[in-house]
Design an enzyme around this catalytic site. Structure first.
Site, mmCIF file in Angstrom:
data_model
loop_
_atom_site.group_PDB
_atom_site.id
_atom_site.type_symbol
_atom_site.label_atom_id
_atom_site.label_comp_id
_atom_site.label_asym_id
_atom_site.label_seq_id
_atom_site.Cartn_x
_atom_site.Cartn_y
_atom_site.Cartn_z
ATOM 1 N N ALA A 120 0.832 -1.201 0.000
ATOM 2 C CA ALA A 120 0.000 0.000 0.000
ATOM 3 C C ALA A 120 0.867 1.253 0.000
ATOM 4 O O ALA A 120 1.891 1.324 0.686
ATOM 5 C CB ALA A 120 -0.915 0.003 1.216
ATOM 6 N N SER A 172 9.833 1.820 -5.873
ATOM 7 C CA SER A 172 9.575 2.530 -7.127
ATOM 8 C C SER A 172 10.899 2.950 -7.746
ATOM 9 O O SER A 172 11.913 3.122 -7.052
ATOM 10 C CB SER A 172 8.731 3.777 -6.856
ATOM 11 O OG SER A 172 8.688 4.628 -7.986
ATOM 12 N N TYR A 185 7.771 11.957 -2.754
ATOM 13 C CA TYR A 185 7.538 10.558 -3.110
ATOM 14 C C TYR A 185 8.879 9.826 -3.274
ATOM 15 O O TYR A 185 9.065 8.713 -2.765
ATOM 16 C CB TYR A 185 6.732 10.489 -4.403
ATOM 17 C CG TYR A 185 6.348 9.088 -4.831
ATOM 18 C CD1 TYR A 185 5.297 8.423 -4.213
ATOM 19 C CD2 TYR A 185 7.035 8.444 -5.861
ATOM 20 C CE1 TYR A 185 4.939 7.132 -4.608
ATOM 21 C CE2 TYR A 185 6.680 7.166 -6.264
ATOM 22 C CZ TYR A 185 5.639 6.513 -5.640
ATOM 23 O OH TYR A 185 5.294 5.239 -6.030
ATOM 24 N N ILE A 218 3.542 1.155 -14.298
ATOM 25 C CA ILE A 218 2.683 -0.028 -14.319
ATOM 26 C C ILE A 218 1.240 0.436 -14.564
ATOM 27 O O ILE A 218 0.719 1.266 -13.813
ATOM 28 C CB ILE A 218 2.776 -0.807 -12.996
ATOM 29 C CG1 ILE A 218 4.234 -1.172 -12.690
ATOM 30 C CG2 ILE A 218 1.899 -2.049 -13.059
ATOM 31 C CD1 ILE A 218 4.908 -2.036 -13.718
ATOM 32 N N THR A 221 -3.451 0.720 -12.580
ATOM 33 C CA THR A 221 -3.299 0.938 -11.145
ATOM 34 C C THR A 221 -3.923 2.278 -10.788
ATOM 35 O O THR A 221 -4.254 3.088 -11.667
ATOM 36 C CB THR A 221 -1.810 0.956 -10.742
ATOM 37 O OG1 THR A 221 -1.162 2.071 -11.390
ATOM 38 C CG2 THR A 221 -1.110 -0.339 -11.140
#
Length: 276
Positions: A120, A172, A185, A218, A221
């Site tokens: 998550a 990532s 991020y 990806i 998503t």
């Protein structure tokens, strides 16, 4: 000398964010191998209900490695005796995470998972640091990094006791500074890789491996619904050497490999279609 044990059947797997594309794909893959599942979601119970139906049908159609006798435990009070459970969990809340582990004990009879898939995450796209508030930065790190720290802290005692465990983070390409999101991020995912490498070194001798898969671009998503969504960005399919978005099943392939390969630890697997 340590023994080789890469068996997944009968192991309890905790997958966070199982209502999303990657989490659901991993759940399907490990369920087919006979794993027991504890699946979390935060705000999409209908997606997880649809996944539950898929899991049930896969079992009844003989498409999993579970013991067929499990179906004999069905009663009116317990119409689904199969070894999976679902849990609403806000991963930004330490109290919710602690409650999740209480539920694992009550429903599965063990204090923690044998396999943790910390999947998550939160990924609001704000490219410029000038537009990222302190509250937004804190939210990003709490969900993407602090939650994995807490999940590991609560999972490891059971794994140490069993002298066996697998921990897999979904990181990532942003951990290397790339990707289409902001620096907050990237920082959260880089921290995740640092956590992975530290834990891998410290627990390898206890039969516990710790790795991450670092996907990029990806499709299907919550972050990237389709190729059109990333047109004109560094993640445009025109810029991806293989010429397409990755699939959630391909992420599931890597996770399965990491779960079933106890000789591999402390590694980040970049799944990026050739993007560097």
């Amino acid at each position: 000398m340590a023994q080789v044990d890469n068996e997944v059947k009968g192991k309890l797997v905790l997958i966070t964010g199982a209502s999303g594309g990657i989490g659901a794909a991993v759940a399907r893959r490990l369920w087919s191998l006979g794993a027991h599942l504890a699946l979390t979601y935060s705000s999409s119970p209908e997606k997880l209900q649809a996944l539950e139906q898929e899991l049930y049908e896969a079992f009844t159609n003989g498409q999993t490695a579970h013991d067929p006798a499990l179906s004999l435990n069905r009663t009116t009070a317990n119409p689904n005796p199969l070894p999976y459970s679902t849990h609403k969990c806000d991963l930004s809340s330490p109290a919710d995470i602690q409650l999740l582990f209480t539920q694992l004990q009550n429903l599965h009879g063990q204090s923690g998972p044998d396999i943790l898939i910390s999947n998550a995450g939160y990924g609001k796209r704000i490219p410029s640091i000038l537009d990222i508030s302190l509250d937004e930065f804190d939210k990003m790190l709490n969900i993407n990094l602090r939650s994995s720290f807490l999940l590991c802290k609560l999972s490891l005692p059971h794994m140490i006791q069993r002298n066996w465990g697998r921990i897999i983070f979904v990181s990532s390409i942003a951990a290397q500074g790339g990707g289409i999101n902001g620096c907050h991020y990237a920082a959260s995912k880089a921290g995740l890789q640092g956590l992975m490498k530290n834990l891998a070194r410290k627990h390898a001798g206890q039969g516990i491996t710790v790795n991450d898969v670092a996907p990029a671009m990806i499709g299907e998503t919550g972050m990237i619904p389709d190729a059109k969504f990333v047109e004109g960005t560094p993640g445009d399919v025109k810029n991806i050497p293989v010429g397409r978005l990755g699939t959630t099943d391909e992420v599931g392939n890597v996770v399965e490999m990491l779960v079933k390969t106890g000789y591999m630890t402390g590694q980040s697997v970049l799944l990026s279609g050739g993007l560097m």
